[in-house]
Design a protein around this motif. Structure first.
Motif, PDB file in Angstrom:
ATOM      1  N   GLU A  25     -10.194   5.769  -3.075  1.00  0.00           N
ATOM      2  CA  GLU A  25      -8.760   5.987  -2.626  1.00  0.00           C
ATOM      3  C   GLU A  25      -8.245   4.506  -2.300  1.00  0.00           C
ATOM      4  OE1 GLU A  25      -6.351   9.179   0.025  1.00  0.00           O
ATOM      5  OE2 GLU A  25      -8.083   7.981   0.958  1.00  0.00           O
ATOM      6  N   CYS A  26      -9.043   3.849  -1.768  1.00  0.00           N
ATOM      7  CA  CYS A  26      -8.267   2.466  -1.088  1.00  0.00           C
ATOM      8  C   CYS A  26      -8.121   1.719  -2.505  1.00  0.00           C
ATOM      9  CB  CYS A  26      -9.487   1.703  -0.469  1.00  0.00           C
ATOM     10  SG  CYS A  26      -9.092   0.162   0.391  1.00  0.00           S
ATOM     11  N   MET A  27      -8.805   1.560  -3.240  1.00  0.00           N
ATOM     12  CA  MET A  27      -8.476   0.760  -4.618  1.00  0.00           C
ATOM     13  C   MET A  27      -7.067   1.360  -5.264  1.00  0.00           C
ATOM     14  SD  MET A  27     -12.159  -0.162  -6.380  1.00  0.00           S
ATOM     15  CE  MET A  27     -12.998   1.424  -6.159  1.00  0.00           C
ATOM     16  N   PHE A  28      -7.040   2.473  -5.152  1.00  0.00           N
ATOM     17  CA  PHE A  28      -5.937   3.355  -6.066  1.00  0.00           C
ATOM     18  C   PHE A  28      -4.748   3.084  -5.138  1.00  0.00           C
ATOM     19  CE2 PHE A  28      -3.078   6.789  -6.302  1.00  0.00           C
ATOM     20  CZ  PHE A  28      -3.142   7.061  -7.669  1.00  0.00           C
ATOM     21  N   ILE A  29      -4.797   3.069  -3.904  1.00  0.00           N
ATOM     22  CA  ILE A  29      -3.522   2.815  -2.919  1.00  0.00           C
ATOM     23  C   ILE A  29      -3.107   1.485  -3.202  1.00  0.00           C
ATOM     24  CG2 ILE A  29      -2.966   2.489  -0.536  1.00  0.00           C
ATOM     25  CD1 ILE A  29      -4.456   5.045  -0.030  1.00  0.00           C
ATOM     26  N   GLY A  30      -4.143   0.344  -3.256  1.00  0.00           N
ATOM     27  CA  GLY A  30      -3.986  -1.014  -3.235  1.00  0.00           C
ATOM     28  C   GLY A  30      -3.301  -1.344  -4.144  1.00  0.00           C
ATOM     29  N   CYS A  31      -3.778  -0.773  -5.536  1.00  0.00           N
ATOM     30  CA  CYS A  31      -3.133  -1.136  -6.875  1.00  0.00           C
ATOM     31  C   CYS A  31      -1.848  -0.347  -7.237  1.00  0.00           C
ATOM     32  CB  CYS A  31      -4.134  -0.442  -8.057  1.00  0.00           C
ATOM     33  SG  CYS A  31      -5.570  -1.714  -8.232  1.00  0.00           S
ATOM     34  N   HIS A  32      -1.210   0.378  -6.117  1.00  0.00           N
ATOM     35  CA  HIS A  32      -0.223   0.879  -6.338  1.00  0.00           C
ATOM     36  C   HIS A  32       0.887   0.846  -5.535  1.00  0.00           C
ATOM     37  CE1 HIS A  32      -2.875   3.234  -9.216  1.00  0.00           C
ATOM     38  NE2 HIS A  32      -1.709   3.496  -9.931  1.00  0.00           N
ATOM     39  N   THR A  33       0.463  -0.098  -4.601  1.00  0.00           N
ATOM     40  CA  THR A  33       1.498  -0.488  -3.331  1.00  0.00           C
ATOM     41  C   THR A  33       1.927  -1.808  -3.351  1.00  0.00           C
ATOM     42  OG1 THR A  33       0.119   0.758  -1.781  1.00  0.00           O
ATOM     43  CG2 THR A  33       1.670  -0.748  -1.018  1.00  0.00           C
ATOM     44  N   GLU A  34       3.113  -1.796  -3.453  1.00  0.00           N
ATOM     45  CA  GLU A  34       4.150  -3.209  -3.787  1.00  0.00           C
ATOM     46  C   GLU A  34       4.521  -3.821  -2.581  1.00  0.00           C
ATOM     47  OE1 GLU A  34       7.209  -5.173  -6.930  1.00  0.00           O
ATOM     48  OE2 GLU A  34       7.222  -3.016  -6.625  1.00  0.00           O
ATOM     49  N   GLY A  35       4.571  -5.360  -2.357  1.00  0.00           N
ATOM     50  CA  GLY A  35       5.570  -5.769  -1.234  1.00  0.00           C
ATOM     51  C   GLY A  35       4.693  -6.811  -0.725  1.00  0.00           C
ATOM     52  N   ASN A  36       4.956  -7.065   0.342  1.00  0.00           N
ATOM     53  CA  ASN A  36       4.145  -8.404   1.419  1.00  0.00           C
ATOM     54  C   ASN A  36       3.518  -7.865   2.306  1.00  0.00           C
ATOM     55  OD1 ASN A  36       5.513 -10.015  -0.203  1.00  0.00           O
ATOM     56  ND2 ASN A  36       7.064 -10.798   1.274  1.00  0.00           N
ATOM     57  N   LEU A  37       2.330  -8.345   2.809  1.00  0.00           N
ATOM     58  CA  LEU A  37       1.417  -8.244   3.658  1.00  0.00           C
ATOM     59  C   LEU A  37       2.328  -8.236   5.290  1.00  0.00           C
ATOM     60  CD1 LEU A  37      -2.002  -8.949   2.202  1.00  0.00           C
ATOM     61  CD2 LEU A  37      -1.132  -6.756   2.366  1.00  0.00           C
ATOM     62  N   PRO A  38       1.950  -7.568   6.186  1.00  0.00           N
ATOM     63  CA  PRO A  38       2.421  -8.169   7.490  1.00  0.00           C
ATOM     64  C   PRO A  38       1.663  -9.109   8.155  1.00  0.00           C
ATOM     65  CG  PRO A  38       0.843  -6.182   7.557  1.00  0.00           C
ATOM     66  CD  PRO A  38       1.124  -6.349   6.148  1.00  0.00           C
ATOM     67  N   GLY A  39       2.192  -9.570   9.198  1.00  0.00           N
ATOM     68  CA  GLY A  39       1.359 -10.663   9.876  1.00  0.00           C
ATOM     69  C   GLY A  39       2.343 -11.886  10.037  1.00  0.00           C
ATOM     70  N   GLY A  40       3.312 -12.298   9.000  1.00  0.00           N
ATOM     71  CA  GLY A  40       4.055 -13.454   9.063  1.00  0.00           C
ATOM     72  C   GLY A  40       3.675 -14.560   8.276  1.00  0.00           C
ATOM     73  N   LEU A  41       2.577 -14.365   7.429  1.00  0.00           N
ATOM     74  CA  LEU A  41       2.132 -15.438   6.318  1.00  0.00           C
ATOM     75  C   LEU A  41       3.281 -15.086   5.011  1.00  0.00           C
ATOM     76  CD1 LEU A  41      -1.503 -15.676   6.682  1.00  0.00           C
ATOM     77  CD2 LEU A  41       0.103 -17.093   7.319  1.00  0.00           C
ATOM     78  N   ASN A  42       3.761 -13.733   5.054  1.00  0.00           N
ATOM     79  CA  ASN A  42       4.474 -13.329   3.849  1.00  0.00           C
ATOM     80  C   ASN A  42       3.633 -13.415   2.657  1.00  0.00           C
ATOM     81  OD1 ASN A  42       6.978 -12.948   5.226  1.00  0.00           O
ATOM     82  ND2 ASN A  42       7.022 -15.113   5.381  1.00  0.00           N
ATOM     83  N   VAL A  43       2.379 -12.827   2.607  1.00  0.00           N
ATOM     84  CA  VAL A  43       1.706 -12.993   1.405  1.00  0.00           C
ATOM     85  C   VAL A  43       2.057 -11.784   0.609  1.00  0.00           C
ATOM     86  CG1 VAL A  43      -0.763 -12.577   0.745  1.00  0.00           C
ATOM     87  CG2 VAL A  43      -0.163 -13.856   2.756  1.00  0.00           C
ATOM     88  N   ARG A  44       2.270 -11.872  -0.646  1.00  0.00           N
ATOM     89  CA  ARG A  44       2.591 -10.933  -1.587  1.00  0.00           C
ATOM     90  C   ARG A  44       1.297 -10.226  -2.205  1.00  0.00           C
ATOM     91  NH1 ARG A  44       6.427  -8.460  -4.437  1.00  0.00           N
ATOM     92  NH2 ARG A  44       5.819  -7.806  -6.462  1.00  0.00           N
ATOM     93  N   ARG A  45       1.310  -8.957  -1.946  1.00  0.00           N
ATOM     94  CA  ARG A  45       0.260  -8.360  -2.735  1.00  0.00           C
ATOM     95  C   ARG A  45      -0.015  -8.324  -4.016  1.00  0.00           C
ATOM     96  NH1 ARG A  45      -1.153  -3.224   0.232  1.00  0.00           N
ATOM     97  NH2 ARG A  45      -0.062  -2.742   2.085  1.00  0.00           N
ATOM     98  N   ARG A  46      -1.090  -8.832  -4.623  1.00  0.00           N
ATOM     99  CA  ARG A  46      -1.063  -9.215  -6.041  1.00  0.00           C
ATOM    100  C   ARG A  46      -1.802  -8.247  -6.707  1.00  0.00           C
ATOM    101  NH1 ARG A  46      -3.899 -14.990  -6.220  1.00  0.00           N
ATOM    102  NH2 ARG A  46      -4.907 -14.353  -4.243  1.00  0.00           N
ATOM    103  N   ALA A  47      -2.687  -7.172  -6.151  1.00  0.00           N
ATOM    104  CA  ALA A  47      -3.051  -6.112  -6.934  1.00  0.00           C
ATOM    105  C   ALA A  47      -2.256  -5.323  -7.700  1.00  0.00           C
ATOM    106  CB  ALA A  47      -4.048  -5.190  -6.103  1.00  0.00           C
TER     107      ALA A  47
END
Length: 473
Positions: free
Chosen positions: A220-242
């Protein structure tokens, strides 16, 4: 030495860190139990929490303060709906009140009652002290989060319990040589030895139920990660690449569930470049979920949680389309045993050993388990683990901004690819020609950890953490 269950090495929890999030969360729960056992819970009017060493230096980036509040509130990291975490934290922050164990309301100001101390306590880099007050101080306890969600007190009460537990294990194992000896004398595989030990704690039905739950959480974790778009929280503005990688891989078959998704990938293109991308995509997905306070499985830690599921997924969707739960079970049993050998002989805490203790160990666990499923002998399985760790020796932990994002997320994809490579090298190796036994590389990893400068041990005081500033991002 400890007696470690499969479900100690593979634990369901909330990200981003097993040592800095899940450990403090569990420590808070244990402290609440102490208060109740001492009949002090109903007297508490105020609590303070002191974070020491690495927990202090990178605690905010790892959500240590949030984890402590959630633990004190009585939330269960295995089952809390992750979309309620922000609601609980906002309520505590805005009302300046916390509901201890969901039972007793007291005043709480996280800016004043959670104290970040840069000093290191002698026993371990990750120290956390809880203090309760009525009119005056009535109870205090210090815990240490030693990696992988494991929590101990200095008197090592947990180890004492484990020593007693170990007497019940038919095959007590501290070293790889002991595991090999049991496999040879009993004519059993590694997974069979581990299963027999586990049966002294649980029924077969309970073991299978929990292993199903572990794998379902990973999938489920892999599935969610592969289907979630946007940036990660925390201030680095890291874009989700999966999400982007997954989109480019072009799955043609329709799906709605994680299991249907798995089946659809089995029918996708499997050229070498696509295989590399799939494995990386699975690993990135897990650790992007982890970085956003999602639910993951410590394997053996949260920061390295992507390696094992991505390598297991590789086996299921690339190597063996007929694989089933029996294969998943063997993989997880073997991986957990290799992880426990590293924990007993060295460390799985980045605060103690750098990232070699997290990505290195997870890569060794995955390499061994994959080698086993691909038909490797017991000796070759251990060779796979040794090769994987050998090529992670000295890997530092230097998270930018104290966040489990850069370079942590990418390292999971690298650890997964190395694990697959190590398994293949081991399968082509004659054990008679091996020069470095697994136990020797465990010892070497621990010696390297002790020699490593503290600034490279999850303190964000060296390496990328100081060369790349938050402002650069």
């Amino acid at each position: 030495m400890e007696c470690i269950s499969v479900f100690d090495m593979l634990k369901i929890g909330v990200g981003p860190s097993s040592s800095h999030t899940l450990g403090p969360w569990r420590a808070a729960e244990r402290w609440i139990h102490e208060l109740k056992a001492a009949n002090l819970f109903d007297q508490v009017q105020r609590v303070t929490i002191d974070l020491y060493g690495s927990l202090s230096l990178t605690g905010k980036g790892h959500a240590t303060d949030l984890a402590v509040m959630l633990g004190l509130s009585g939330a269960d990291p295995e089952r809390i709906p992750t979309d309620t975490i922000d609601i609980i934290i906002a309520s505590i922050t805005n009302t300046h009140k916390i509901v201890l164990d969901n039972q007793r309301i007291i005043s709480f100001d996280k800016k004043e009652d959670i104290i970040f101390n840069r000093a290191f306590l002698p026993f371990h880099s990750n120290g956390i002290k809880f203090t309760a007050y009525a009119e005056t101080e009535i109870h205090t306890s210090t815990f240490y989060s030693i990696g992988g969600g494991f929590v101990v007190k200095e008197e090592r009460t947990v180890d004492a319990e484990n020593k007693e537990l170990k007497k019940e294990f038919p095959y007590p194992i501290d070293k790889a040589t002991e595991l090999l000896a049991f496999c040879q004398s009993e004519n059993k595989t590694i997974s069979e030895i581990v299963l027999e030990n586990e049966r002294s704690l649980r029924t077969d039905e309970e073991i299978d139920f929990e292993l199903h739950r572990i794998w379902d959480t990973m999938l489920e974790c892999m599935f969610i990660g592969c289907h979630t778009e946007g940036n990660l929280p925390g201030g680095l503005n890291v874009r989700r690449r999966a999400f982007d990688t997954h989109k480019r891989l072009n799955i043609e078959m329709p799906y709605t569930t994680p299991q249907e998704w798995l089946e659809s990938i089995r029918n996708s293109e499997v050229k070498f470049r696509q295989i590399l991308k799939w494995v990386s995509c699975f690993a990135l997905a897990v650790n992007e979920v982890n970085a956003s306070l999602g639910r993951v499985v410590t394997a053996p830690t949260n920061g390295s949680a992507g390696v094992i599921p991505s390598v297991l997924m590789y086996y299921l969707v690339i190597e063996n389309h007929d694989a089933n739960f029996d294969d998943i079970k063997k993989f997880l049993l073997v991986a957990s045993e290799i992880g426990s050998i590293f924990k007993k002989g060295a460390t799985i805490s980045a605060a103690m050993g750098g990232c070699q203790a997290e990505i290195g160990v997870s890569s060794a666990m995955a390499a061994a388990a994959l080698c086993d499923l691909l038909g490797g002998s017991t000796e070759q399985v251990m060779i796979a683990a040794e090769i994987a760790m050998e090529h992670h020796l000295g890997l530092t932990c230097d998270p930018i901004g104290g966040l489990v994002q850069i370079p942590c997320i990418e390292r999971n994809s690298m650890g997964a690819i190395k694990a697959i490579n190590a398994a293949e090298l081991a399968l082509d190796t004659d054990p008679k020609n091996v020069k470095v036994p697994l136990d020797k590389v465990v010892d070497t990893m621990w010696e390297t950890a002790k020699d490593m400068n503290t600034k490279y041990k999850e303190t964000s005081e060296g390496g990328l953490a100081v060369r790349v500033n938050m402002s650069d991002c």
